[in-house]
Design an enzyme around this catalytic site. Structure first.
Site, PDB file in Angstrom:
ATOM      1  N   GLU A 150       0.824  -1.207   0.000  1.00 20.21           N
ATOM      2  CA  GLU A 150       0.000   0.000   0.000  1.00 20.21           C
ATOM      3  C   GLU A 150       0.859   1.258   0.000  1.00 20.21           C
ATOM      4  OE1 GLU A 150      -2.833  -0.200   3.167  1.00 20.21           O
ATOM      5  OE2 GLU A 150      -3.860  -1.959   2.349  1.00 20.21           O
ATOM      6  N   HIS A 183     -10.029   1.892   0.350  1.00 19.00           N
ATOM      7  CA  HIS A 183     -10.412   0.965   1.414  1.00 19.00           C
ATOM      8  C   HIS A 183     -11.926   0.783   1.513  1.00 19.00           C
ATOM      9  CE1 HIS A 183      -6.247   1.435   2.717  1.00 19.00           C
ATOM     10  NE2 HIS A 183      -6.428   0.422   3.525  1.00 19.00           N
TER      11      HIS A 183
END
Length: 294
Positions: A150, A183
């Site tokens: 990420e 997310h």
């Protein structure tokens, strides 16, 4: 002399904002889509699903730098190597690892104090604890693969592009939006696990909020230090600590509760005060992303 110390992004030709934002949007979609390419009926925490996603995000990490190389200013690529642009360099590496670690620990001073009092911190000194962690696929996902993949995609690859179109301050506030929204895909998994839509939306919105807030911190670390490792170590610590659980705090007697509350506040205040001080770009040899004088 390290080439990264003699050039700054603001001194080089800009790329269009449409280009940088489009690249970041494409990278966000690519990252999230990679998690769903597998035809798998298992839930996200099933070991086979986790391992498949390890493969997916690893491939994304190989593809993401291509965006940086192809769409960055040619002048920038003449002055700096791709590795330097991605925050992969030796100069200031130790400081970029140690200082953000201590700074992030300060943010969690309250929860760490409660854990110390309850004896939970003793676990970290046991070899058996770390052996269990290394052999646990979920621990590896939360503390190794997720922070690496990420931060590489959303910070090391997105930030250099956005920074070539916007000021450092604006860039710090722009890139976390991609990170937070990325997310939000967990809402579908929550619905599949049996949560009603209202609860799934509330939980996902809460996750969107705190991942975006963390994104501001992580982007700031990358811009100020110019190092990939800085946001990675902060991400790993934050994943380990999680969102503070106050239940254990409120179970203490009144005097200890007051003391721990004070420590919580002191940790937060200390983090806020020290954040701009200990991330001075000159400590990390960083003049590419953020002027030391800013």
């Amino acid at each position: 002399m390290d080439k990264i110390t003699v050039v700054a992004l603001e001194d080089l030709p800009k790329i269009s904002r449409a280009t940088s934002v489009s690249c970041c949007l494409a990278l966000s979609i690519l990252y999230v889509a990679s998690l769903y390419v597998w035809k798998d009926s298992q839930q996200r925490n099933h070991p086979s699903t986790v391992k498949k996603r390890f493969c997916s995000v690893s491939i994304v990490m190989l593809i993401a730098p291509i965006f940086v190389y192809n769409f960055s200013s040619k002048e920038l690529l003449k002055h700096c190597s791709l590795f330097e642009i991605l925050g992969l360099r030796w100069k200031g590496l130790v400081a970029a690892f140690v200082i953000p670690s201590l700074l992030t620990a300060l943010l969690f001073l309250g929860p760490l104090s409660v854990q110390l009092y309850n004896g939970h911190l003793q676990l970290y000194s046991r070899l058996q604890y770390w052996n269990c962690c290394i052999n646990n696929v979920h621990w590896l996902r939360n503390h190794v693969v997720a922070p690496l993949s990420e931060e590489f995609t959303f910070r090391a690859c997105m930030m250099p592009l956005i920074l070539q179109s916007f000021t450092p301050v604006k860039s710090v506030f722009i890139t976390p939006l991609f990170f937070g929204v990325a997310h939000f895909h967990h809402i579908s998994e929550r619905l599949r696990s049996g949560l009603d839509i209202k609860t799934a939306v509330i939980v996902s919105c809460f996750q969107l909020t705190y991942t975006t807030l963390f994104g501001f911190y992580s982007a700031y670390l990358f811009a100020k230090t110019g190092h990939f490792i800085a946001p990675v170590i902060a991400h790993a610590i934050c994943n380990h600590m999680g969102f503070p659980e106050f239940q254990e705090l409120f179970q203490q007697n009144t005097s200890r509760k007051i003391i721990f509350c004070i420590i919580y506040v002191l940790g937060l205040i200390g983090w806020i005060v020290l954040l701009p001080v200990v991330t001075n770009p000159s400590w990390y040899g960083n003049t590419l992303f953020w002027r030391a004088a800013i």
